[in-house]
Design a protein around this motif. Structure first.
Motif, PDB file in Angstrom:
ATOM      1  N   VAL A 140       0.869  -0.827   0.315  1.00 59.17           N
ATOM      2  CA  VAL A 140      -0.345  -0.163   0.244  1.00 59.17           C
ATOM      3  C   VAL A 140       0.852   1.432  -0.349  1.00 59.17           C
ATOM      4  CG1 VAL A 140      -1.510   1.128   1.495  1.00 59.17           C
ATOM      5  CG2 VAL A 140      -2.593  -1.295   1.042  1.00 59.17           C
ATOM      6  N   TYR A 174       2.096   2.101  -3.800  1.00 56.27           N
ATOM      7  CA  TYR A 174       1.154   2.900  -3.881  1.00 56.27           C
ATOM      8  C   TYR A 174       1.004   3.719  -4.105  1.00 56.27           C
ATOM      9  CZ  TYR A 174       0.088  -1.152  -7.593  1.00 56.27           C
ATOM     10  OH  TYR A 174      -0.630  -2.157  -8.475  1.00 56.27           O
ATOM     11  N   SER A 197      -4.269   5.315  -0.886  1.00 54.56           N
ATOM     12  CA  SER A 197      -3.947   3.783  -1.129  1.00 54.56           C
ATOM     13  C   SER A 197      -4.603   2.690  -0.690  1.00 54.56           C
ATOM     14  CB  SER A 197      -2.577   4.559  -1.286  1.00 54.56           C
ATOM     15  OG  SER A 197      -2.061   2.508  -1.998  1.00 54.56           O
ATOM     16  N   TYR A 229      -6.387   0.005  -2.615  1.00 53.59           N
ATOM     17  CA  TYR A 229      -6.020  -2.029  -2.059  1.00 53.59           C
ATOM     18  C   TYR A 229      -6.279  -2.413  -1.646  1.00 53.59           C
ATOM     19  CZ  TYR A 229      -2.523  -4.889  -1.664  1.00 53.59           C
ATOM     20  OH  TYR A 229      -1.920  -6.071  -1.481  1.00 53.59           O
ATOM     21  N   GLU A 244      -4.940  -0.709  -9.076  1.00 58.18           N
ATOM     22  CA  GLU A 244      -4.242  -1.911  -7.219  1.00 58.18           C
ATOM     23  C   GLU A 244      -4.998  -1.923  -6.833  1.00 58.18           C
ATOM     24  OE1 GLU A 244      -3.262   0.999  -3.436  1.00 58.18           O
ATOM     25  OE2 GLU A 244      -4.337   2.576  -4.529  1.00 58.18           O
ATOM     26  N   GLY A 288      -4.942  -5.517  -5.459  1.00 56.10           N
ATOM     27  CA  GLY A 288      -4.519  -5.691  -3.886  1.00 56.10           C
ATOM     28  C   GLY A 288      -6.172  -7.058  -4.154  1.00 56.10           C
TER      29      GLY A 288
END
Length: 149
Positions: free
Chosen positions: A56, A59, A92, A96, A117, A121
């Protein structure tokens, strides 16, 4: 747009490699020490959780870089100054985990990164869950009915 694609590919690859490295090391550790450690699951779950936090964070760094480079922005977030990176980290986490709270919204090319993302994730969380399940099954499957670890 090229910068967005390059950063996204690096983030996807980096997160997959971090996850692979983490789960591979955890698997080896568990099987080397399976007779010594009575309850390895707190260590396993904490390590996996930390790997997800690192991913995370990566990102968030990528989103911050793209925001700074003018590839897009997060609206609803603090613009510059204290709290700027924290908003990227918070966004993020929401992306995620596919939570998508909606108080901060991506605009511009970083919308692509946010969508990727979420997909990344989802795959990594599922990978973690299946890894944990397999470890539990193998360690707990050695026992007979009613036996405790």
């Amino acid at each position: 747009m090229l910068l967005t694609v390059v950063v996204t590919v690096i983030l996807i690859g980096g997160c997959f490699l971090i996850h692979l490295w983490t789960l591979e090391r955890l698997g080896r550790w568990v099987y080397r020490r399976k007779d010594e450690i009575r309850h390895p699951f707190p260590i396993i779950l904490t390590t996996i959780f930390l790997a997800h936090l690192v991913e995370v964070f990566l990102y968030a760094l990528g989103l911050s870089l793209l925001d700074w480079a003018g590839e897009g922005e997060l609206r609803g977030a603090i613009v510059g100054g204290p709290g700027w990176f924290e908003d990227h980290f918070y966004f993020s986490i929401a992306s995620y985990t596919t939570l998508g709270i909606g108080d901060i919204l991506p605009h511009g090319n970083i919308r692509i990164v946010a969508g990727i993302e979420a997909l990344n994730g989802l795959v990594l969380v599922a990978w973690s869950a299946s890894f944990t399940y397999l470890i539990m099954e193998r360690l707990w499957g050695r026992q007979g009915p009613g036996e405790k670890l």
